[in-house]
Every structure is written in structure tokens, then in C-alpha cells.
Motif scaffolding. Sequence first.
Motif, PDB file in Angstrom:
ATOM      1  N   ALA A 170      15.620  -0.981   2.009  1.00 59.82           N
ATOM      2  CA  ALA A 170      15.882  -0.251   0.670  1.00 59.82           C
ATOM      3  C   ALA A 170      15.340   0.367  -0.351  1.00 59.82           C
ATOM      4  O   ALA A 170      15.115   1.332  -0.514  1.00 59.82           O
ATOM      5  N   VAL A 171      13.632  -0.470   0.214  1.00 57.15           N
ATOM      6  CA  VAL A 171      12.678   0.674  -0.927  1.00 57.15           C
ATOM      7  C   VAL A 171      12.245   1.659  -0.376  1.00 57.15           C
ATOM      8  O   VAL A 171      12.980   2.834  -1.053  1.00 57.15           O
ATOM      9  N   ASN A 172      12.034   2.402   0.827  1.00 54.64           N
ATOM     10  CA  ASN A 172      12.923   3.872   1.818  1.00 54.64           C
ATOM     11  C   ASN A 172      14.240   4.136   1.143  1.00 54.64           C
ATOM     12  O   ASN A 172      13.799   5.324   1.201  1.00 54.64           O
TER      13      ASN A 172
ATOM     14  N   CYS B  37       0.576  -1.552  -0.290  1.00 49.63           N
ATOM     15  CA  CYS B  37       0.177  -0.302   0.240  1.00 49.63           C
ATOM     16  C   CYS B  37       0.828   1.442   0.051  1.00 49.63           C
ATOM     17  O   CYS B  37       0.654   2.031  -0.986  1.00 49.63           O
ATOM     18  N   ARG B  38       2.255   0.887   0.449  1.00 50.53           N
ATOM     19  CA  ARG B  38       2.828   2.208   1.043  1.00 50.53           C
ATOM     20  C   ARG B  38       3.205   2.404  -0.783  1.00 50.53           C
ATOM     21  O   ARG B  38       3.783   3.663  -0.978  1.00 50.53           O
ATOM     22  N   ALA B  39       4.036   1.541  -1.091  1.00 50.30           N
ATOM     23  CA  ALA B  39       5.020   1.277  -2.407  1.00 50.30           C
ATOM     24  C   ALA B  39       3.258   2.518  -3.659  1.00 50.30           C
ATOM     25  O   ALA B  39       4.130   3.135  -3.962  1.00 50.30           O
ATOM     26  N   GLU B  40       2.167   2.296  -2.919  1.00 47.13           N
ATOM     27  CA  GLU B  40       1.330   2.873  -4.079  1.00 47.13           C
ATOM     28  C   GLU B  40       1.509   4.072  -3.740  1.00 47.13           C
ATOM     29  O   GLU B  40       1.491   4.546  -5.267  1.00 47.13           O
ATOM     30  N   GLN B  41       1.076   4.217  -2.829  1.00 54.17           N
ATOM     31  CA  GLN B  41       1.609   5.510  -2.620  1.00 54.17           C
ATOM     32  C   GLN B  41       2.190   6.594  -2.864  1.00 54.17           C
ATOM     33  O   GLN B  41       2.487   7.070  -3.625  1.00 54.17           O
ATOM     34  N   ILE B  42       3.655   5.574  -2.876  1.00 52.45           N
ATOM     35  CA  ILE B  42       4.931   6.404  -3.886  1.00 52.45           C
ATOM     36  C   ILE B  42       4.756   6.231  -5.028  1.00 52.45           C
ATOM     37  O   ILE B  42       5.030   7.269  -5.835  1.00 52.45           O
TER      38      ILE B  42
END
Length: 400
Positions: free
Chosen positions: A180-182, A152-157
Motif C-alpha cells: 500500500a505504501v509503495n 528506512c525506505r520510507a525516510e528515503q521517499i
Amino acid sequence: MGLRLKIGATITATAALAALVTGVQVPRLLEDRGRDQVMERLLFAERMYEAGDGRQRLGLRIDPPNLPDELRRMVLRGRRATYVQQNGDRRQIWAATVYDGHVLALTQHEDPLSGELQSGMFRAGAVGTAVATLIGLLLATRLGRRLRLSACRAEQITGGDLDARLPGNGRDEIATLTRAVNTMAEALAGRLRAEREVTANIAHELRTPVAGLVAAAGLLPDGRAESMVKERVARMRDLMEDVIEVARLDNGGEEAESRLVELGSLAARTVRAVETTADVRVDIVEDAFVETDSRRVERILTNLVSNALRHGAEPVVVEVEGGTVRVRDHGAGFPEHLLTHGPRRFHTSAVGKGLGLGLTIAAGQAEVLGAGLRFTATADGGACAVLDLTDSVRRPPADA
């Protein structure tokens, strides 16, 4: 099948297999132990029979009439052997050998607890499998919740929220991945902010020279050259203002100044203000009063109509129905990437016909208004942009 069910099914299958293997192997080990015990007794009794007076000791029997046929055949081939015989609910273990032309044999009953032990092991295995399944599902649910939150957070980004970050608690592989994604998101956000700041700064720096060009172009004598210069300068000025407006929307802090307006009249006024001789029609199916920022609505509709005229085909229809405004054209329709991901600046499918700022500004202004802006395709293949102001519809004033 979701990850939670896959992990739960894997743990269940593993626990059930372990219980099955244990339930099958332990009775076999007990049987092998019983065979060894009987064979040891037979060897000891045989030595005593050879060394003694021929008396039968330790339960030794000579040529027993009830010796199992299969065991008899094995013994007559000249080797010691054991055999397990089922007698009702009990199992009897035989051990036999040949001595001086006679069959020496003895028996013992298998431990009666082995059957109960086997049943108890299967019951314990079933309970253990159920407990392992429950624990596995709980663990899988926790992992799945972390993965769903991360997705969900990745979709927000991906949607442009550069401040969204994945939860990075823990020391497992998922936490390593989220960190790593952050890190990647922070680097990407920094790069995008830097690019936007550079673009906005360039636009601001160009404002004064462009204003001078506009003033200078107005002093040129009438003619073809004067018209071309004015057209190019006006285009440069509009582009510069678009870039500055995009920068303001990106920085946030924009607030709508709402007041009650008649949506149909606002749409008609906006279309009249668009400097064009093209076929643009306003259809008012159902008028409505909306409480919104009329300047921002005009900006949205101006950009939508201009985009339809630039990339679509006439006629362009602006339809007002309640709190909804639809801008339709009869061209080839919106490109697939726009329908999927929405408008993106400096990205347009029409090479040489724009920089994608018009629809980007329209989407940004709609977000400031709290309105919805959707891009769809019409039944006849054209493009349709839908501005939804339904939540802003109000009762008309008493003197309306």
C-alpha cells in the motif's frame, strides 16, 4: 522497549504461564482421579459390608483410630467425604462414610509417580519456555528487520528519493502495508514528476517571451516607468532561470567540472559580484585550495548571500576556514521547518519575499558537488549556512 523485545517478552510470558498452569492443574486432576477411585472402592466395600456377614473387604476399616480429625468431622455431619493426608514423602487418600453408627473408611496411597510427573512437567515447561523465547526473539528480529528496512525506505521517499520502494515480499500484514505504501509512493512520485515537468515546460515556454520583454524594456526612454519595467522584467527573467535550473537538478545527470581553485579568493570574488551596497564582509580565517566546480560554488554562495540579505539582517559575514565556508547574518534565523526538513521549493516563511528556490538550488548544487550544506542557528539567534568542501581540499600548487 523495542518491538523485538516486546514480542519476545510476550511469547516468554505466555509460554511460562502455560507451563505454570499445566504444572498446577495436572497434579490436581490426578488427585481428583485418586479421590474418585477411593470413593468408588468405598461404595463397593460398603455394599458388600451391608449385604454380607459384616466382614471387612477391600481394605475397609471400621472406626479406624488414625482417622484424620477433619475427615471425621465431615463424616459425622452425615455425608461421604475424601481427604488427602501427607505422610512424609507420600500422600494418602482417605474415603469415609457413616453406617449404623460406625465410621467406615479405607485408604490408598496416591500414585508415587505424580510427584515425579509434576517435577518433570515443570522442567519441561522451563525448557519449553526457553525454546519459545528463542523462537519468539528470532521471529521478532525478522519482523523488526523488515520494519526497520521499510522505515528506512520510507525516510528515503520522504527525503525526495522518489524511486525508493519498500520490500513487499510475503503475504502477511506487513507485506500488505508495504504494498500500500509503495502504491502511494508511486502515485506521489508520478504527481510530483508531472508537476515538475509542467513547471519546467512553462519556464521554457516563457524564455523567448521574457527575452523579448528584456529587449523591449531596453528600448524604453529613461524614466520612472522604464526603471520599474526593467526591474520587474529582470525579476521575471531571474525567476524563470531559477525554475529551469531546479528542473535540471531534479532530472539528474548534472556533473561537476572540477579544477583547483583558491577558496578564499573565490568567496571574495563571489561577494563582489553580488550587486548590493549592503554590509557584506569576507573573513578568511584559513585559506585552502579545493578541487571543485567553481561555477557551482559561486552559484551556491551567491544564493546564500542573497538569501541572507533578503531574509536576514546586516552585517552578513562570509567566513572561510579551511574547506568550510559559513554565511552568517544577524536576523531572526532560519524558520523551524527549514532547520528540520531542509529547503523546499515554493515554500518560504517570509510572505511575499521569495519562493524558496534560492536555497533549493544551493542544496541541489551542493549535492552535485558532493559537498555538505547545513542550515543552523548562531549563538546570537541569526542564521548560518555552512558549505562543507573539506573532502575536496588539496595541497596548494608548487608555484602558489
